[in-house]
Design an enzyme around this catalytic site. Structure first.
Site, short mmCIF file in Angstrom:
data_model
loop_
_atom_site.label_atom_id
_atom_site.label_comp_id
_atom_site.label_asym_id
_atom_site.label_seq_id
_atom_site.Cartn_x
_atom_site.Cartn_y
_atom_site.Cartn_z
N GLY A 13 -24.09 -13.41 -16.86
CA GLY A 13 -23.90 -13.41 -18.30
C GLY A 13 -22.79 -12.46 -18.71
N THR A 141 -23.49 -5.35 -17.62
CA THR A 141 -24.64 -6.14 -18.03
C THR A 141 -25.19 -5.58 -19.33
OG1 THR A 141 -26.90 -6.85 -17.53
CG2 THR A 141 -26.20 -4.79 -16.54
N ASP A 143 -28.13 -5.93 -20.14
CA ASP A 143 -29.51 -5.53 -19.83
C ASP A 143 -29.62 -4.07 -19.43
OD1 ASP A 143 -30.68 -8.07 -20.28
OD2 ASP A 143 -29.96 -8.75 -18.34
N ARG A 191 -35.37 -9.80 -19.87
CA ARG A 191 -36.29 -10.52 -19.00
C ARG A 191 -37.34 -9.59 -18.39
NH1 ARG A 191 -36.23 -15.34 -16.15
NH2 ARG A 191 -34.36 -15.85 -17.33
N TYR A 296 -26.94 -15.45 -27.91
CA TYR A 296 -25.59 -15.10 -27.50
C TYR A 296 -24.91 -14.11 -28.45
CZ TYR A 296 -25.43 -18.89 -24.02
OH TYR A 296 -25.65 -19.69 -22.94
N LEU A 297 -25.36 -14.07 -29.72
CA LEU A 297 -24.71 -13.20 -30.70
C LEU A 297 -24.75 -11.74 -30.26
CD1 LEU A 297 -26.15 -14.73 -34.00
CD2 LEU A 297 -24.00 -15.29 -32.85
N GLN A 298 -25.87 -11.32 -29.62
CA GLN A 298 -26.03 -9.91 -29.28
C GLN A 298 -25.08 -9.46 -28.19
OE1 GLN A 298 -30.17 -9.55 -27.36
NE2 GLN A 298 -29.97 -11.71 -27.89
N ARG A 299 -24.58 -10.38 -27.38
CA ARG A 299 -23.69 -9.98 -26.29
C ARG A 299 -22.23 -10.39 -26.53
NH1 ARG A 299 -25.76 -14.25 -21.64
NH2 ARG A 299 -24.07 -15.77 -21.89
#
Length: 418
Positions: A13, A141, A143, A191, A296-299
């Site tokens: 991602g 990432t 995450d 996740r 997708y907006l957050q990344r």
């Protein structure tokens, strides 16, 4: 030493600052023409290497590099592809055929945990084959779960966007409080880790009455009754309750609150935990409910980059080139924090084999004892990473990311059949 070409690839991602790392790699490599000949970028990550779909970045002049530096998404395309354990020899053979065909002596792979595993494995494969390849990871990432580094480029900007979204949504819902009671649920990526969910706690800035009032993370088991009691308590006091839900929250038996689908390989696509929680509240407590998924907006929010995050993305790109030219294969540039306010940090070397496929989760001290929020310690860790803004050029009221000169390299091998 012999001059060789350098190949860069995105993986997994993408983030709002992954292209900043790519631009930094290209720019740094150009300062060492005695060591680096051409700089190629793979189309769609390692799948592009297998397909011999390579871009020649020589087409990027200074203006194009400047645009790349501030562009969200993955300019060269990315993919999710793990080097297979079965039939792995065939894949590895093909990769080294492509490396040899294009005189690749340096391979820089920009990704997360799985990508660091690929770096370690390709480093070992090159040594076993006696092929002169230096393979270096470039961390990224949203995450924030790579072990061995204080933080991951991409996380700070995503955290800034999500905290801002919760701050503004909280002000909105607070202005529309009625007699019935209202809840707002925002589902964020995460996740197995709750770093992004934890970041939304910055919106409250220590105010217990400000949004978010509840933050659910995968590190804490979801207790339905305790959760609903807290929603009721907050709503009766304030008239509303704002909640952040990480997509990967689980019940006490380990089952996910919600998943979208599974592919033939068993990969679970998550999504829907936020809507499930919102419906649960409505059905059990009767409150009016709204929910949102930034997805997708957050990344990809290039208009609201963290200056610290952007600087770190640039730094790891440059450092990766330096490590490669120094012959340090199987490593990646890790960030070491030196101070919080102002945020100071440095880049150090970390071994990919030591941390590959591990996950850095929220430490227990970052999760409130009841599992319904995060602690001040979590906010203190995240806050320095969202500091500062990066000015973007605009055109007709929108960010002007502009076109990029993507020029393909002629193939030299037979077409790859997956």
């Amino acid at each position: 030493m012999k001059q060789s070409n350098l190949l860069y690839a995105h993986s997994g991602g993408v983030t709002a600052v992954i292209n900043a790392s790519a631009a930094a790699v290209i720019a740094a490599a150009r300062t060492r023409p005695e060591r680096v000949g051409k700089v190629f970028a793979a189309r769609r990550g390692i799948l592009g290497v297998l397909a011999e779909d390579l871009y020649d970045t020589e087409a990027f002049d200074e203006e194009a590099l400047a645009r790349l530096m501030l562009r969200p998404g993955g300019a060269f395309g990315s993919c999710r592809f793990d080097l297979p354990s079965d039939d792995g020899q065939r894949v590895t053979d093909r990769l080294f055929e492509v490396f040899a065909a294009h005189d690749i002596g340096y391979f820089l792979y920009n990704g997360g945990n799985g990508s660091m595993d690929a770096v370690a494995r390709l480093h070992d494969a090159a040594r076993e084959r006696g092929y002169p390849l230096v393979c270096v990871g470039v961390p990224k990432t949203v995450d924030n779960d790579i072990v061995g580094t204080d933080c991951c480029p991409g996380f700070g900007s995503a955290a800034k966007y999500l905290a801002t979204s919760m701050l503004e949504a909280g002000l909105d819902i607070a202005s529309m409080v009625g007699s019935r009671g209202s809840v707002f649920v925002m589902e964020v990526m995460g996740r197995n880790t709750g770093w992004l969910a934890a970041a939304t706690a910055l919106a409250a800035n220590g105010d217990p009455d400000a949004a978010p009032h509840i933050v659910l993370v995968p590190e804490a088991t979801f207790d339905e009754e305790a959760f609903l009691a807290e929603v009721r308590r907050v709503t009766e006091r304030l008239g509303y309750c704002a909640i952040t839900v990480a997509e990967g929250i689980r019940r006490p038996d380990g089952s996910l609150i919600m998943e979208k689908s599974r592919d033939p390989r068993g990969y679970v696509q998550l999504g829907g935990a936020g809507s499930a929680i919102a419906r649960m509240i409505h059905e059990r407590l009767g409150y009016k409910h709204h929910w949102a998924i930034p997805d997708y907006l957050q990344r990809s929010a290039g208009h609201w980059l963290s200056a610290v995050d952007h600087a770190q993305a640039v730094a790891v790109g440059r450092a990766a080139v330096e490590l490669a030219l120094d012959g340090h294969g199987g490593v990646f540039p890790a960030i070491r924090r030196l101070a919080d306010a102002p945020c100071r940090w440095e880049v150090a070397e970390e071994d990919t084999g030591r941390i590959a496929n591990l996950e850095r989760r929220l430490p227990p001290a970052f999760v409130r004892a009841d599992g319904l929020h995060v602690t001040q310690a979590a906010c203190d860790y995240i806050r320095p990473l969202i500091q500062g803004e990066v000015a973007q050029a605009t055109r007709d009221g929108l960010p002007d990311y502009g076109p990029l000169p993507l020029v393909m390299v002629p193939r030299r091998l037979a077409r790859w059949v997956a």
